[in-house]
Design an enzyme around this catalytic site. Structure first.
Site, mmCIF file in Angstrom:
data_model
loop_
_atom_site.group_PDB
_atom_site.id
_atom_site.type_symbol
_atom_site.label_atom_id
_atom_site.label_comp_id
_atom_site.label_asym_id
_atom_site.label_seq_id
_atom_site.Cartn_x
_atom_site.Cartn_y
_atom_site.Cartn_z
ATOM 1 N N THR A 1 70.270 57.220 38.843
ATOM 2 C CA THR A 1 70.709 58.602 39.040
ATOM 3 C C THR A 1 70.813 59.273 37.676
ATOM 4 O O THR A 1 71.685 58.940 36.871
ATOM 5 C CB THR A 1 72.089 58.659 39.730
ATOM 6 O OG1 THR A 1 72.010 57.944 40.964
ATOM 7 C CG2 THR A 1 72.471 60.116 39.997
ATOM 8 N N LYS B 1 69.635 64.268 44.457
ATOM 9 C CA LYS B 1 70.650 63.205 44.338
ATOM 10 C C LYS B 1 71.951 63.759 43.747
ATOM 11 O O LYS B 1 73.053 63.411 44.189
ATOM 12 C CB LYS B 1 70.085 62.076 43.466
ATOM 13 C CG LYS B 1 71.048 60.969 43.117
ATOM 14 C CD LYS B 1 71.546 60.203 44.319
ATOM 15 C CE LYS B 1 72.573 59.152 43.899
ATOM 16 N NZ LYS B 1 73.328 58.647 45.048
ATOM 17 N N LYS C 1 80.008 60.645 35.998
ATOM 18 C CA LYS C 1 78.732 61.012 35.339
ATOM 19 C C LYS C 1 77.923 61.963 36.225
ATOM 20 O O LYS C 1 77.382 62.979 35.764
ATOM 21 C CB LYS C 1 77.951 59.712 35.054
ATOM 22 C CG LYS C 1 76.547 59.843 34.546
ATOM 23 C CD LYS C 1 75.471 59.528 35.587
ATOM 24 C CE LYS C 1 75.549 58.215 36.284
ATOM 25 N NZ LYS C 1 74.506 57.974 37.264
#
Ligand SMILES: NC(=O)C1=CN([C@@H]2O[C@H](COP(=O)(O)OP(=O)(O)OC[C@H]3O[C@@H](n4cnc5c(N)ncnc54)[C@H](OP(=O)(O)O)[C@@H]3O)[C@@H](O)[C@H]2O)C=CC1
Ligand SMILES: O=CCCC(=O)O
Length: 371
Positions: free
Chosen positions: A180, A255, A323
């Site tokens: 990701t 995502k 994150k």
């Protein structure tokens, strides 16, 4: 729209189902290229969103394996039945990478693994994987190399740092980054990969440790469609559905949107549970009530009970959720979109991380709400 976004497996009609040959196919031969129907493109509101059936264009890729496995089935000899077994590299054996690489090994593929912390390779080597000495050596030895790394820094380091994968790549090879990361990172990796002559696909996944172990991930892919078609059988081993979203960057941003929502939902659940408990409600009943109504979500039912026990065994580490929120907020800022809910959620994850909860499951964010 709903139809366009149906997972591939459910959208395979018998007529166009070239994701896998018909069950009654007597041999492994894929129909000649001329006999194949054209790709079934389903275009809806967004012109980049294409959901199509996968076939293996033999002329373009003479090295392709001929998979006959039906979707959703597993078997140790799947790949062994192929005329040529693809060699697969896997870089990054954390929570997700280990489970994904294991499924490739179990399905009979020839897998070579590498991880920065070398001892994490041992278990998969004992299960049949070959040990790679560097990302470069893995990419140089394998037809297709997957990378499942923590964050943009790690993804770039492994792609073109010292001994990086791109130095082993070349024509007829493919690099699939399933980490990701943000759009910029993915595009930078794509550029380097493609300048080696190889093909690039970004394919971040939705689904956590358990879906990874069960081969039920959801792939959000974008990039070289030829590579997408080539790796369909491998994605099918590791996942339950896949989306092809067009240009590099679309998978990464999809995502981030999903994980932005997820981070906010988890923060919201945490607030509800803490507030409810404080005013005398049984939090177990809160979870039960939620599960009956319109805001029910598998995540609430799955994580709620473990959160009440203070069990934060990591499936999705909190530092990665933070994150992802950070990357989603940067994406929003780039297009001047206000995202106050996600921004507030991010603050909670930052707080939780600063108290040493980064390696715990992201549901430990409830501890920041309690504090
Ligand atoms: N866990 C989950 O539920 C999900 C995670 N993701 C995403 O998948 C990716 C991996 O997640 P997960 O497996 O949980 O994470 P882990 O923290 O378990 O694994 C991270 C991996 O990245 C490696 N790594 C970190 N920094 C570097 C670096 N500088 N150079 C080389 N390798 C590095 C680690 O190596 P080492 O072992 O040496 O530390 C490890 O292999 C992340 O991007 C995450 O956001 C996506 C969907 C679900
Ligand atoms: O990135 C992690 C996602 C976890 C999940 O989809 O359950």
């Amino acid at each position: 729209m709903a139809k366009a976004l149906l997972p591939l497996r459910s959208s395979c009609s018998p007529l166009f189902s070239f994701c896998s040959p018909p069950p009654a196919a007597p041999s492994l031969r894929i129909p000649s290229f001329a006999l194949l129907p054209p790709l079934l493109h389903v275009r809806h509101h967004h012109p980049e969103v294409l959901v199509h059936h996968c076939f293996l264009p033999l002329r373009s890729f003479p090295r392709l394996p001929l998979h006959r496995r039906a979707h959703g089935t597993r078997g140790s000899s799947d790949a062994v039945k192929n005329e040529k077994v693809l060699s697969i590299g896997f870089l990054g054996l954390g929570i997700m990478g280990t489970a994904m690489a294991r499924n490739l090994i179990k399905s009979g593929h020839d897998v070579m693994v590498w991880n920065r912390t070398a001892n994490k390779c041992e278990v998969l080597v004992s299960e049949g994987a070959k040990l790679g000495s560097s990302p470069e050596q893995v990419a140089g030895s394998c037809d297709i190399t997957f990378a499942m790394l923590a964050d943009p820094t790690a993804a770039k380091e492994v792609a073109w740092g010292k001994g990086g994968a791109v130095f082993g790549l070349g024509p007829e090879k493919g690099y699939v980054d399933v980490s990701t990361v943000d759009e910029e990172t993915s595009k930078a990796i794509s550029e380097r990969v493609k300048s080696s002559g190889a093909l690039y696909l970004e394919a971040p996944v939705s689904g956590s440790k358990k879906p990874a172990e069960e081969g039920k991930l959801i792939f959000l892919t974008a990039g070289d469609k030829l590579l997408y078609e080539r790796v369909c059988p491998l994605l099918n081993v590791m996942g339950k559905s896949r989306f092809y979203l067009g240009e590099v960057g679309n998978g990464a941003t999809m995502k981030l949107i999903v994980n932005m929502l997820m981070g906010s939902m988890m923060a919201s659940l945490s607030e509800g549970l803490v507030l409810g408990s404080k005013v005398g409600l049984d939090p177990r009943t809160i979870i039960e009530v939620i599960s009956e109504g319109a805001i029910s979500a598998p995540m609430f039912s799955l994580k709620g009970p473990t959160m009440l026990k203070g069990d934060y065994e990591p499936a999705f580490p909190l530092k990665h959720q933070q994150k992802d929120l950070h990357l989603a907020l940067a994406l929003a800022e780039k297009v001047a979109q206000s995202t106050p809910v996600a921004a507030a959620a991010n603050e909670l994850y930052k707080l939780a991380k600063s108290t040493g909860l980064g390696d715990k499951d992201f549901s430990a964010v409830i501890e920041a709400v309690k504090s």
